[in-house]
Design a protein around this motif. Structure first.
Motif, PDB file in Angstrom:
ATOM      1  N   LEU A   1      19.489  -7.797  -6.014  1.00 42.17           N
ATOM      2  CA  LEU A   1      18.181  -7.346  -5.573  1.00 42.17           C
ATOM      3  C   LEU A   1      18.144  -5.833  -5.393  1.00 42.17           C
ATOM      4  N   LYS A   2      18.251  -5.134  -6.509  1.00 36.64           N
ATOM      5  CA  LYS A   2      18.152  -3.677  -6.481  1.00 36.64           C
ATOM      6  C   LYS A   2      16.670  -3.319  -6.469  1.00 36.64           C
ATOM      7  N   ILE A   3      16.097  -3.282  -5.259  1.00 37.73           N
ATOM      8  CA  ILE A   3      14.659  -3.138  -5.163  1.00 37.73           C
ATOM      9  C   ILE A   3      14.238  -1.679  -5.184  1.00 37.73           C
ATOM     10  N   SER A   4      13.098  -1.445  -5.775  1.00 40.12           N
ATOM     11  CA  SER A   4      12.544  -0.102  -5.951  1.00 40.12           C
ATOM     12  C   SER A   4      11.649   0.245  -4.766  1.00 40.12           C
ATOM     13  N   ASN A   5      11.668   1.533  -4.362  1.00 44.29           N
ATOM     14  CA  ASN A   5      10.789   1.967  -3.267  1.00 44.29           C
ATOM     15  C   ASN A   5       9.628   2.815  -3.782  1.00 44.29           C
ATOM     16  N   THR A   6       9.213   2.551  -5.014  1.00 45.73           N
ATOM     17  CA  THR A   6       8.060   3.242  -5.590  1.00 45.73           C
ATOM     18  C   THR A   6       6.805   2.931  -4.762  1.00 45.73           C
ATOM     19  N   ASP A   7       5.994   3.959  -4.493  1.00 48.22           N
ATOM     20  CA  ASP A   7       4.779   3.773  -3.697  1.00 48.22           C
ATOM     21  C   ASP A   7       3.835   2.759  -4.350  1.00 48.22           C
ATOM     22  N   VAL A   8       3.103   2.040  -3.488  1.00 49.50           N
ATOM     23  CA  VAL A   8       2.068   1.117  -3.961  1.00 49.50           C
ATOM     24  C   VAL A   8       0.759   1.484  -3.265  1.00 49.50           C
ATOM     25  N   SER A   9      -0.339   0.990  -3.798  1.00 49.92           N
ATOM     26  CA  SER A   9      -1.645   1.247  -3.189  1.00 49.92           C
ATOM     27  C   SER A   9      -1.893   0.265  -2.046  1.00 49.92           C
ATOM     28  N   PHE A  10      -2.904   0.566  -1.253  1.00 50.69           N
ATOM     29  CA  PHE A  10      -3.275  -0.330  -0.157  1.00 50.69           C
ATOM     30  C   PHE A  10      -3.671  -1.700  -0.683  1.00 50.69           C
ATOM     31  N   GLU A  11      -4.436  -1.748  -1.776  1.00 51.57           N
ATOM     32  CA  GLU A  11      -4.886  -3.027  -2.326  1.00 51.57           C
ATOM     33  C   GLU A  11      -3.704  -3.866  -2.813  1.00 51.57           C
ATOM     34  N   GLN A  12      -2.719  -3.229  -3.420  1.00 59.58           N
ATOM     35  CA  GLN A  12      -1.527  -3.956  -3.862  1.00 59.58           C
ATOM     36  C   GLN A  12      -0.773  -4.534  -2.665  1.00 59.58           C
ATOM     37  N   PHE A  13      -0.640  -3.748  -1.632  1.00 59.24           N
ATOM     38  CA  PHE A  13       0.057  -4.170  -0.423  1.00 59.24           C
ATOM     39  C   PHE A  13      -0.682  -5.330   0.254  1.00 59.24           C
ATOM     40  N   LYS A  14      -1.979  -5.209   0.342  1.00 56.53           N
ATOM     41  CA  LYS A  14      -2.805  -6.246   0.961  1.00 56.53           C
ATOM     42  C   LYS A  14      -2.725  -7.549   0.180  1.00 56.53           C
ATOM     43  N   SER A  15      -2.735  -7.437  -1.137  1.00 58.17           N
ATOM     44  CA  SER A  15      -2.636  -8.621  -1.989  1.00 58.17           C
ATOM     45  C   SER A  15      -1.295  -9.325  -1.782  1.00 58.17           C
ATOM     46  N   ALA A  16      -0.217  -8.545  -1.652  1.00 59.78           N
ATOM     47  CA  ALA A  16       1.101  -9.130  -1.417  1.00 59.78           C
ATOM     48  C   ALA A  16       1.172  -9.789  -0.042  1.00 59.78           C
ATOM     49  N   PHE A  17       0.515  -9.192   0.949  1.00 63.74           N
ATOM     50  CA  PHE A  17       0.515  -9.754   2.305  1.00 63.74           C
ATOM     51  C   PHE A  17      -0.206 -11.101   2.344  1.00 63.74           C
ATOM     52  N   ALA A  18      -1.151 -11.297   1.437  1.00 62.57           N
ATOM     53  CA  ALA A  18      -1.864 -12.575   1.373  1.00 62.57           C
ATOM     54  C   ALA A  18      -0.902 -13.733   1.086  1.00 62.57           C
ATOM     55  N   TYR A  19       0.198 -13.450   0.396  1.00 62.97           N
ATOM     56  CA  TYR A  19       1.227 -14.474   0.144  1.00 62.97           C
ATOM     57  C   TYR A  19       1.781 -14.978   1.475  1.00 62.97           C
ATOM     58  N   PHE A  20       2.049 -14.046   2.410  1.00 62.24           N
ATOM     59  CA  PHE A  20       2.571 -14.430   3.720  1.00 62.24           C
ATOM     60  C   PHE A  20       1.544 -15.241   4.500  1.00 62.24           C
ATOM     61  N   GLN A  21       0.271 -14.863   4.402  1.00 61.50           N
ATOM     62  CA  GLN A  21      -0.775 -15.610   5.105  1.00 61.50           C
ATOM     63  C   GLN A  21      -0.872 -17.050   4.600  1.00 61.50           C
ATOM     64  N   GLU A  22      -0.693 -17.228   3.302  1.00 59.60           N
ATOM     65  CA  GLU A  22      -0.688 -18.577   2.724  1.00 59.60           C
ATOM     66  C   GLU A  22       0.524 -19.355   3.236  1.00 59.60           C
ATOM     67  N   TRP A  23       1.662 -18.663   3.350  1.00 60.58           N
ATOM     68  CA  TRP A  23       2.874 -19.306   3.873  1.00 60.58           C
ATOM     69  C   TRP A  23       2.641 -19.787   5.305  1.00 60.58           C
ATOM     70  N   CYS A  24       1.971 -18.979   6.123  1.00 54.12           N
ATOM     71  CA  CYS A  24       1.671 -19.350   7.507  1.00 54.12           C
ATOM     72  C   CYS A  24       0.831 -20.625   7.570  1.00 54.12           C
ATOM     73  N   LEU A  25      -0.159 -20.717   6.712  1.00 56.38           N
ATOM     74  CA  LEU A  25      -1.009 -21.903   6.680  1.00 56.38           C
ATOM     75  C   LEU A  25      -0.203 -23.149   6.300  1.00 56.38           C
TER      76      LEU A  25
ATOM     77  N   VAL B   1      10.016   0.010   5.827  1.00 57.52           N
ATOM     78  CA  VAL B   1      10.487  -0.529   4.553  1.00 57.52           C
ATOM     79  C   VAL B   1      11.952  -0.163   4.320  1.00 57.52           C
ATOM     80  N   LYS B   2      12.361   1.010   4.768  1.00 54.89           N
ATOM     81  CA  LYS B   2      13.776   1.393   4.651  1.00 54.89           C
ATOM     82  C   LYS B   2      14.657   0.438   5.459  1.00 54.89           C
ATOM     83  N   LEU B   3      14.243   0.113   6.677  1.00 53.92           N
ATOM     84  CA  LEU B   3      14.995  -0.839   7.499  1.00 53.92           C
ATOM     85  C   LEU B   3      15.013  -2.219   6.854  1.00 53.92           C
ATOM     86  N   PHE B   4      13.876  -2.599   6.263  1.00 54.72           N
ATOM     87  CA  PHE B   4      13.787  -3.883   5.561  1.00 54.72           C
ATOM     88  C   PHE B   4      14.773  -3.917   4.395  1.00 54.72           C
ATOM     89  N   CYS B   5      14.841  -2.835   3.632  1.00 58.76           N
ATOM     90  CA  CYS B   5      15.761  -2.771   2.488  1.00 58.76           C
ATOM     91  C   CYS B   5      17.215  -2.892   2.940  1.00 58.76           C
TER      92      CYS B   5
END
Length: 285
Positions: free
Chosen positions: A42-66, A95-99
């Motif tokens: 898991l060599k993950i990249s720390n390239t910046d993302v937009s707010f909309e991209q981040f929000k869309s990814a967070f929706a995955y977690f919200q679905e997991w909660c449900l 995000v650095k701590l998460f990595c």
């Protein structure tokens, strides 16, 4: 999840296979020790993302909660993590701590790869020394390393995806995990990533044990976990006899099979071997 009755490991008949059968043990590599540099590393990249991209990814977690019946967080404060549509310093530090956590956790895992298919011509060629080796069948329940719920905890069916669909961006993974809101969701996402591969590998029909804290070590298994041995088209009589003697040393009764060519197609089938079979005294090809 329906676990197969038997899973398989293709092997050449070299020193390490002999030691594995003699000592009823298996080598369980870390992600960095797998043969594919893209597999589970898991060599993950720390390239910046937009707010909309981040929000869309967070929706995955919200679905997991449900799905899990967990009280979800609304995500209303997500916008405060961005400045000019880019991650702010606070989010970058999180995000650095998460990595760091992700890297340390993933390197503790051992990965034992098995296949649901004992008749793959490609795997016989790649992993069993051009059909001269063997294919060992295991009972997944008896093989399972100790875990609270047996094989159900650590055994995963590999999910194959297009390479561009496999996320390796740190910000998006941080959002999908719930930003530290749930340890269970973070570890669940880690398991998911460790059992996701490119579609190029789909022919392997892989299942894998994800074993915490034993990566890079020998796992001592019960000899009863071995359920069958299949010999390749070119497996020599000497190899067949040696395998039989190694298992007899453990007083282990095992089903033996011979891989044979399909009569009407390019492929393989298996036939059972009894003590009188001619294939104990000769190769199939």
């Amino acid at each position: 999840m329906n676990i197969p009755n038997e899973l398989f490991k293709y092997r050449d008949f070299g020193k390490y296979t002999i030691l594995s059968l003699l000592n009823s043990a298996l080598w369980i590599p870390k992600p960095a020790q797998l043969n594919d540099p893209f597999d589970a590393q898991l060599k993950i990249s720390n390239t910046d993302v937009s707010f909309e991209q981040f929000k869309s990814a967070f929706a995955y977690f919200q679905e997991w909660c449900l799905k899990e019946g967990v009280a979800e967080t609304s995500g209303e404060a997500l916008e405060s993590l961005f400045e000019n549509n880019k991650p702010n310093e606070y989010l970058k530090e999180k995000v650095k701590l998460f990595c760091d956590f992700w890297d340390s956790e993933s390197e503790k895992f051992g990965i034992l790869s098995l296949s649901a298919d004992p008749q793959s011509t490609t795997m016989w060629s790649h992993y069993a020394e051009n059909h001269t080796g063997i294919c060992i069948g295991y009972d997944p329940i008896k093989l399972s390393p100790k875990s609270p719920n047996g094989a159900k905890d650590w055994l995963r069916k590999v999910n194959y995806q297009q390479e561009q669909e496999i996320i390796r961006n740190a910000y998006l993974l941080f959002a999908k995990s719930g930003m530290g809101y749930s340890h269970k969701s973070t570890i669940g996402l880690l398991f998911q990533m460790l059992s996701t591969k490119s579609l190029d590998w789909a022919y392997e029909k892989e299942w894998r044990y994800l074993c915490p804290d034993i990566g890079g070590n020998i796992y001592k298994m019960e000899i009863d976990a071995i359920s069958s041995v299949t010999f390749g088209l070119r497996t020599s009589p000497e190899t067949k006899t040696a395998v039989s003697h190694l298992l007899r040393y453990h007083k282990k009764k095992t089903q033996f099979f011979q891989a044979v060519r399909c009569q009407n197609t390019v492929g393989l089938e298996r036939i059972g071997l009894d003590q009188k079979s001619k294939y104990w005294r000769q190769s199939y090809d």
